[in-house]
Design a protein around this motif. Structure first.
Motif, PDB file in Angstrom:
ATOM      1  N   MET B 179       0.828  -1.210   0.000  1.00 42.67           N
ATOM      2  CA  MET B 179       0.000   0.000   0.000  1.00 42.67           C
ATOM      3  C   MET B 179       0.862   1.260   0.000  1.00 42.67           C
ATOM      4  SD  MET B 179      -3.196   0.738  -0.024  1.00 42.67           S
ATOM      5  CE  MET B 179      -4.240   2.159   0.249  1.00 42.67           C
ATOM      6  N   GLU B 180       1.935   1.240   0.765  1.00 39.97           N
ATOM      7  CA  GLU B 180       2.796   2.415   0.863  1.00 39.97           C
ATOM      8  C   GLU B 180       3.371   2.783  -0.516  1.00 39.97           C
ATOM      9  OE1 GLU B 180       6.064   1.850   3.532  1.00 39.97           O
ATOM     10  OE2 GLU B 180       6.877   3.836   3.039  1.00 39.97           O
ATOM     11  N   GLY B 181       3.871   1.755  -1.197  1.00 43.09           N
ATOM     12  CA  GLY B 181       4.439   1.994  -2.522  1.00 43.09           C
ATOM     13  C   GLY B 181       3.387   2.463  -3.525  1.00 43.09           C
ATOM     14  N   TYR B 182       2.187   1.875  -3.416  1.00 41.38           N
ATOM     15  CA  TYR B 182       1.095   2.272  -4.310  1.00 41.38           C
ATOM     16  C   TYR B 182       0.748   3.748  -4.115  1.00 41.38           C
ATOM     17  CZ  TYR B 182      -3.696   2.763  -6.059  1.00 41.38           C
ATOM     18  OH  TYR B 182      -4.825   3.211  -6.698  1.00 41.38           O
ATOM     19  N   LEU B 183       0.584   4.142  -2.851  1.00 42.51           N
ATOM     20  CA  LEU B 183       0.219   5.533  -2.572  1.00 42.51           C
ATOM     21  C   LEU B 183       1.324   6.493  -2.997  1.00 42.51           C
ATOM     22  CD1 LEU B 183      -1.591   5.219   0.880  1.00 42.51           C
ATOM     23  CD2 LEU B 183      -2.626   5.809  -1.340  1.00 42.51           C
ATOM     24  N   ILE B 228      -7.400   6.533  -7.471  1.00 45.94           N
ATOM     25  CA  ILE B 228      -7.938   5.253  -6.989  1.00 45.94           C
ATOM     26  C   ILE B 228      -9.184   4.887  -7.793  1.00 45.94           C
ATOM     27  CG2 ILE B 228      -8.996   4.071  -5.007  1.00 45.94           C
ATOM     28  CD1 ILE B 228      -7.086   5.758  -3.206  1.00 45.94           C
ATOM     29  N   VAL B 229     -10.046   5.882  -8.046  1.00 50.97           N
ATOM     30  CA  VAL B 229     -11.255   5.608  -8.823  1.00 50.97           C
ATOM     31  C   VAL B 229     -10.874   5.213 -10.263  1.00 50.97           C
ATOM     32  CG1 VAL B 229     -13.381   6.599  -9.776  1.00 50.97           C
ATOM     33  CG2 VAL B 229     -12.743   7.040  -7.395  1.00 50.97           C
ATOM     34  N   ASP B 230      -9.899   5.893 -10.840  1.00 51.08           N
ATOM     35  CA  ASP B 230      -9.400   5.490 -12.155  1.00 51.08           C
ATOM     36  C   ASP B 230      -8.984   4.023 -12.153  1.00 51.08           C
ATOM     37  OD1 ASP B 230      -9.558   7.582 -13.968  1.00 51.08           O
ATOM     38  OD2 ASP B 230      -7.410   7.513 -14.420  1.00 51.08           O
ATOM     39  N   ASP B 231      -8.299   3.647 -11.097  1.00 53.81           N
ATOM     40  CA  ASP B 231      -7.792   2.277 -10.986  1.00 53.81           C
ATOM     41  C   ASP B 231      -8.935   1.275 -10.773  1.00 53.81           C
ATOM     42  OD1 ASP B 231      -5.307   3.327 -11.375  1.00 53.81           O
ATOM     43  OD2 ASP B 231      -4.703   3.287  -9.269  1.00 53.81           O
ATOM     44  N   ILE B 232     -10.002   1.720 -10.090  1.00 58.41           N
ATOM     45  CA  ILE B 232     -11.200   0.881  -9.940  1.00 58.41           C
ATOM     46  C   ILE B 232     -11.879   0.704 -11.300  1.00 58.41           C
ATOM     47  CG2 ILE B 232     -13.544   0.778  -8.986  1.00 58.41           C
ATOM     48  CD1 ILE B 232     -12.455   2.371  -6.526  1.00 58.41           C
ATOM     49  N   LEU B 233     -12.087   1.845 -11.974  1.00 54.42           N
ATOM     50  CA  LEU B 233     -12.811   1.807 -13.259  1.00 54.42           C
ATOM     51  C   LEU B 233     -12.105   0.919 -14.271  1.00 54.42           C
ATOM     52  CD1 LEU B 233     -13.904   5.560 -13.584  1.00 54.42           C
ATOM     53  CD2 LEU B 233     -15.320   3.602 -12.941  1.00 54.42           C
ATOM     54  N   ASP B 234     -10.796   0.852 -14.170  1.00 56.24           N
ATOM     55  CA  ASP B 234     -10.031  -0.002 -15.088  1.00 56.24           C
ATOM     56  C   ASP B 234     -10.469  -1.473 -14.968  1.00 56.24           C
ATOM     57  OD1 ASP B 234      -7.896  -0.157 -17.082  1.00 56.24           O
ATOM     58  OD2 ASP B 234      -6.824  -1.331 -15.567  1.00 56.24           O
ATOM     59  N   PHE B 235     -11.053  -1.828 -13.810  1.00 57.63           N
ATOM     60  CA  PHE B 235     -11.560  -3.196 -13.639  1.00 57.63           C
ATOM     61  C   PHE B 235     -13.080  -3.308 -13.845  1.00 57.63           C
ATOM     62  CE2 PHE B 235      -7.502  -3.726 -11.375  1.00 57.63           C
ATOM     63  CZ  PHE B 235      -7.067  -4.896 -11.972  1.00 57.63           C
ATOM     64  N   ILE B 236     -13.829  -2.289 -13.388  1.00 58.25           N
ATOM     65  CA  ILE B 236     -15.300  -2.456 -13.440  1.00 58.25           C
ATOM     66  C   ILE B 236     -15.942  -1.794 -14.651  1.00 58.25           C
ATOM     67  CG2 ILE B 236     -15.442  -2.637 -10.916  1.00 58.25           C
ATOM     68  CD1 ILE B 236     -16.812   0.158 -10.947  1.00 58.25           C
ATOM     69  N   GLY B 237     -15.189  -0.945 -15.365  1.00 57.47           N
ATOM     70  CA  GLY B 237     -15.755  -0.323 -16.556  1.00 57.47           C
ATOM     71  C   GLY B 237     -15.915  -1.336 -17.677  1.00 57.47           C
ATOM     72  N   THR B 254       1.203  -3.235 -14.293  1.00 57.65           N
ATOM     73  CA  THR B 254       1.055  -2.278 -13.195  1.00 57.65           C
ATOM     74  C   THR B 254       0.041  -2.796 -12.185  1.00 57.65           C
ATOM     75  OG1 THR B 254       1.569  -0.428 -14.642  1.00 57.65           O
ATOM     76  CG2 THR B 254       0.448   0.095 -12.582  1.00 57.65           C
ATOM     77  N   VAL B 255       0.489  -2.951 -10.937  1.00 61.43           N
ATOM     78  CA  VAL B 255      -0.395  -3.433  -9.876  1.00 61.43           C
ATOM     79  C   VAL B 255      -1.043  -2.237  -9.191  1.00 61.43           C
ATOM     80  CG1 VAL B 255      -0.522  -4.684  -7.689  1.00 61.43           C
ATOM     81  CG2 VAL B 255       0.962  -5.524  -9.521  1.00 61.43           C
ATOM     82  N   THR B 256      -2.348  -2.070  -9.401  1.00 59.14           N
ATOM     83  CA  THR B 256      -3.069  -0.973  -8.760  1.00 59.14           C
ATOM     84  C   THR B 256      -3.820  -1.509  -7.544  1.00 59.14           C
ATOM     85  OG1 THR B 256      -4.950  -1.312 -10.220  1.00 59.14           O
ATOM     86  CG2 THR B 256      -3.286   0.290 -10.926  1.00 59.14           C
ATOM     87  N   LEU B 257      -4.544  -0.623  -6.848  1.00 59.07           N
ATOM     88  CA  LEU B 257      -5.152  -0.995  -5.567  1.00 59.07           C
ATOM     89  C   LEU B 257      -6.005  -2.268  -5.610  1.00 59.07           C
ATOM     90  CD1 LEU B 257      -5.308  -0.256  -2.608  1.00 59.07           C
ATOM     91  CD2 LEU B 257      -7.235   1.246  -3.124  1.00 59.07           C
ATOM     92  N   PRO B 258      -6.927  -2.416  -6.577  1.00 60.27           N
ATOM     93  CA  PRO B 258      -7.751  -3.645  -6.553  1.00 60.27           C
ATOM     94  C   PRO B 258      -6.894  -4.917  -6.629  1.00 60.27           C
ATOM     95  CG  PRO B 258      -8.720  -2.009  -8.025  1.00 60.27           C
ATOM     96  CD  PRO B 258      -7.366  -1.496  -7.649  1.00 60.27           C
ATOM     97  N   ALA B 259      -5.911  -4.925  -7.497  1.00 63.48           N
ATOM     98  CA  ALA B 259      -5.043  -6.102  -7.630  1.00 63.48           C
ATOM     99  C   ALA B 259      -4.203  -6.311  -6.370  1.00 63.48           C
ATOM    100  CB  ALA B 259      -4.144  -5.943  -8.856  1.00 63.48           C
ATOM    101  N   LEU B 260      -3.784  -5.195  -5.790  1.00 60.37           N
ATOM    102  CA  LEU B 260      -2.976  -5.256  -4.567  1.00 60.37           C
ATOM    103  C   LEU B 260      -3.766  -5.896  -3.422  1.00 60.37           C
ATOM    104  CD1 LEU B 260      -0.337  -4.338  -3.209  1.00 60.37           C
ATOM    105  CD2 LEU B 260      -1.417  -2.120  -2.778  1.00 60.37           C
ATOM    106  N   ILE B 261      -5.030  -5.482  -3.285  1.00 64.87           N
ATOM    107  CA  ILE B 261      -5.866  -6.042  -2.216  1.00 64.87           C
ATOM    108  C   ILE B 261      -6.080  -7.544  -2.434  1.00 64.87           C
ATOM    109  CG2 ILE B 261      -8.178  -5.991  -1.150  1.00 64.87           C
ATOM    110  CD1 ILE B 261      -8.200  -2.969  -1.616  1.00 64.87           C
ATOM    111  N   LEU B 262      -6.294  -7.928  -3.683  1.00 66.67           N
ATOM    112  CA  LEU B 262      -6.451  -9.355  -3.976  1.00 66.67           C
ATOM    113  C   LEU B 262      -5.198 -10.139  -3.571  1.00 66.67           C
ATOM    114  CD1 LEU B 262      -8.241 -11.600  -5.187  1.00 66.67           C
ATOM    115  CD2 LEU B 262      -7.230 -11.113  -7.414  1.00 66.67           C
ATOM    116  N   MET B 263      -4.046  -9.583  -3.878  1.00 62.85           N
ATOM    117  CA  MET B 263      -2.786 -10.239  -3.497  1.00 62.85           C
ATOM    118  C   MET B 263      -2.655 -10.361  -1.986  1.00 62.85           C
ATOM    119  SD  MET B 263      -0.014  -8.485  -6.083  1.00 62.85           S
ATOM    120  CE  MET B 263       1.407  -9.543  -5.830  1.00 62.85           C
TER     121      MET B 263
END
Lengths: 340, 340
Positions: B179-183, B228-237, B254-263
Motif C-alpha cells: 500500500m505504501e508503494g502504491y500511494l 484510486i477511482v481510475d484504478d477501480i474503473l479499469d476493472f469495473i468499466g 502495473t499493480v493498482t489498488l484492486p489487484a494489490l488487495i487481492l494479493m
C-alpha cells in the motif's frame, strides 16, 4: 593536434595547445561546483531509488560541460560576480543532457561518444522518463535563480530546441533541402542553448542591456559554428574519434551542410539524393562520403563555420578586456579546430 | 447516472445530475479562455509548420480540462480575481497533456479514451518531441504569471510526476508491492498535478498562507481519490466506457489498488501473482478480474477513495462560503461517482 592542411583563417591561428582544460582554467572552480551539484542530484536517490541514482550517475558524470563554462565565462566578462550563476549553469547543462537522452531514445542509438546510452542500458521507456525528470530538475535550477527573465528564457529555449528537433524529424529523407532550412534547424537544435548559456550568464551577472546583447550574439554565432563543425566531423572523423560510424547523420536521413552542398553542386544526379530516395543505400552512402571529402566541400563548410565563429569573436570587442573575454575568444577558435 | 448498488457515504450522496458541464458552470468563461489559448497555440504554426499545427489541434482539443477548472475554482474561492490565473491554468493542462503524450509513447498505446494517440498517428519519435515541446510551452505559461513561487512549483511538480512514473516503470511486474508503494506512486503520478492546480490558483489569487494550504491539501486528497477511482474503473468499466480493454493496467504489469488487495487477501496463491510471474497470463488475468469484481474488493477500494475525497471536502470548511467552494465540494463527489 595539428591544423588540417588547408589554411583557413581560424584553422591556421597559432594557438598553442588549445584544449578544453586550459580553456576552462578561468572558471575551473565554478565548474567543480556544477559537478558537485550533479553529484548531489544523483546521491539524493541513492537509498530511496537506487536505479535512478545509477542512471543519474551514468548520465551526469564525465561530460564536456561546455554550456556551464560558457555561462560562467560570460558572467565573469561582466563583473566577476558569479554567485547566482551556478544554478543557471547547472540548469543549462541539465537541459542539454535531457535533450541528449531523448535524442538517443529517438534514434535508438546504442552509444554516444563511446559510452553506452541510457535507452540501451535501461530501455526507451525509462530514457523518456529520465529525460522528463532532467528537464524538471533543470527548470527548478533555473527558477532557483529567483530571476524571472532567465526563467522565462529557459522555457522559451526548451521550446525552440523541441521545434528544431521536430523540424529535423519532419525533414528526414526529404530531398527538398536548402541552406535556409538547414540554418533554421541548427539554430533551433544547437545554437539556441549556447545562446541561452551566454545570455543567462550576462543577465545574472547584472550586465547592461548592450552587454547582454553582445553575449547573446556571441553564444548564438558560436552555436551555429559549433553545429556546422559537428556536421563536418561526422564526415571527416574516424569511427574511433566519433564513437559511431562515419556519415551517421546521413545514414539516419538527416541532410547536414556537407551533404547539402554536394546536392547543390550536382543538382541533376548525386549520391545523397540517390541515398535519400532509397536507391542502393550502401553504395551511395559510400560515394557521398567520398565525394564530400574529396571535392573541396569540407573547406567550404569550414569557411561557413569560421564566418560564424569570427562574428562571435568580433562581437566580444564590445566588452571590457578580461581573462574570461580572452577565454571566450579562444573557445570560438577551439570549437572550429577541434577533432571531437 | 445511478449510483452503484452498494451504499457508501459519497456514492449515495443525493446530488442530482452531477456532470462536468454543470460543475464547471461557475468557471465556464475562464475555461473558454483556456481553450482560446490552446487554439492560438496551435494556429501559430498553421503556415510555417502545418504538421505541428495538426498534432497540436489533435492533442489540445476536446479534453476534460479538469486541471484548469480546479485552478480557477480554487482561485475564485479566495477573492474572485482571476486575471493572472489564466496562464497558470493553461500551464497546468499543458503539463498534463504532455505527460499523456509521453505515457502513450511509452506504453505504445494505440488509443486513449477512444481517440487515436499521437505515437500511433505520427510515430514515437515525434510523440517524444511533441511532449517536450508541450512541457516547454507549459513552462512558458507558468513563468508568464510573473510569480516565482508558482514557477518553482511548476518545475518541482514536473519532477515529482517523472519520479512517480519512474517508480511505476521500476515496479512493473514486481510481486513485491504494498500500500505504501502504491500511494507513493499515485501521489507522484496524479495527485501532485491536481495539488499544484489548486495550490497555484490559491497563490495567484492572493490567498493567505492558511487558504493556500487548505486548497493544497484539497487538491492532493482529491488527486489520490481520483487515481484510486481510475484504478477501480479499469476493472469495473466496460471496454466501451474505458476505450481500452478491461484490466489494462494489470495487463501492462502495473499493480493498482484492486489487484494489490487481492494479493494481500490471498498471499499464498492468487491470479495476480501468477500473472506477474508470467504463468498462463490470459487465464490468470481473467481470473484476477473476476475475483476482484466479485469479492468485495471494489467496495473496499471505493471506501479508500472516499476517505481521501471526504478529507478534501472537510478541508474546504476552512474557506469562506462561495459558489466555487460548493463547486469544489461537488467535484470531489463527482470524481468518486463518475463512470469514466
Amino acid at each position: 593536434m595539428k591544423p588540417p592542411a588547408w589554411g583557413l583563417p581560424l584553422l591556421k591561428t597559432q594557438v598553442v595547445e588549445l584544449d578544453l582544460k586550459t580553456l576552462y582554467a578561468p572558471v575551473k572552480n565554478d565548474l567543480a561546483d556544477v559537478e558537485a551539484n550533479f553529484k548531489s542530484l544523483a546521491d539524493f536517490w541513492k537509498r530511496d531509488f537506487p536505479d535512478l541514482h545509477d542512471m543519474l550517475r551514468h548520465i551526469l558524470m564525465g561530460g564536456k560541460i561546455l554550456r556551464p563554462a560558457l555561462t560562467f565565462m560570460s558572467g565573469r566578462c561582466i563583473d566577476g560576480k558569479t554567485g547566482r550563476i551556478l544554478d543557471m549553469a547547472t540548469a543549462n547543462e541539465l537541459m542539454h543532457i535531457a535533450t541528449l537522452v531523448h535524442d538517443d531514445a529517438i534514434d535508438r542509438a546504442d552509444t554516444r561518444r563511446g559510452r553506452v546510452t541510457v535507452n540501451k542500458l535501461w530501455g526507451t521507456e525509462k530514457a523518456i522518463l529520465l529525460g522528463d525528470f532532467l528537464f524538471a530538475r533543470a527548470g527548478e535550477f533555473a527558477a532557483s535563480t529567483d530571476n524571472l527573465r532567465v526563467t522565462k528564457l529557459f522555457s522559451q529555449t526548451l521550446g525552440i530546441i523541441a521545434i528544431g528537433e521536430l523540424r529535423q524529424a519532419r525533414d528526414l529523407y526529404s530531398p527538398a533541402q536548402n541552406m535556409e532550412g538547414y540554418l533554421q534547424r541548427i539554430a533551433g537544435k544547437t545554437a539556441a542553448l549556447l545562446k541561452m548559456s551566454a545570455e543567462s550568464g550576462a543577465i545574472l551577472a547584472g550586465g547592461t542591456e548592450d552587454q547582454v546583447q553582445i553575449l547573446t550574439g556571441y553564444g548564438y554565432n558560436l552555436g551555429l559554428a559549433f553545429q556546422i563543425v559537428d556536421d563536418i566531423l561526422d564526415f571527416i572523423g574516424t569511427e574511433k574519434e566519433l564513437g559511431k560510424p562515419v556519415g551517421s547523420d546521413l545514414r539516419q536521413g538527416t541532410v547536414t551542410l556537407p551533404a547539402l552542398i554536394l546536392m547543390e553542386r550536382q543538382p541533376k544526379s548525386n549520391p545523397v539524393a540517390q541515398f535519400l530516395a532509397g536507391k542502393d543505400r550502401e553504395k551511395n552512402i559510400g560515394l557521398a562520403i567520398e565525394q564530400i571529402k574529396s571535392g573541396g566541400i569540407i573547406e567550404e563548410c569550414y569557411l561557413e563555420a569560421e564566418k560564424y565563429s569570427e562574428k562571435a569573436i568580433e562581437l566580444l570587442a564590445g566588452l571590457p578586456e578580461s581573462t574570461c573575454r580572452e577565454a571566450l575568444k579562444a573557445l570560438a577558435v577551439y570549437l572550429v579546430r577541434r577533432r571531437n
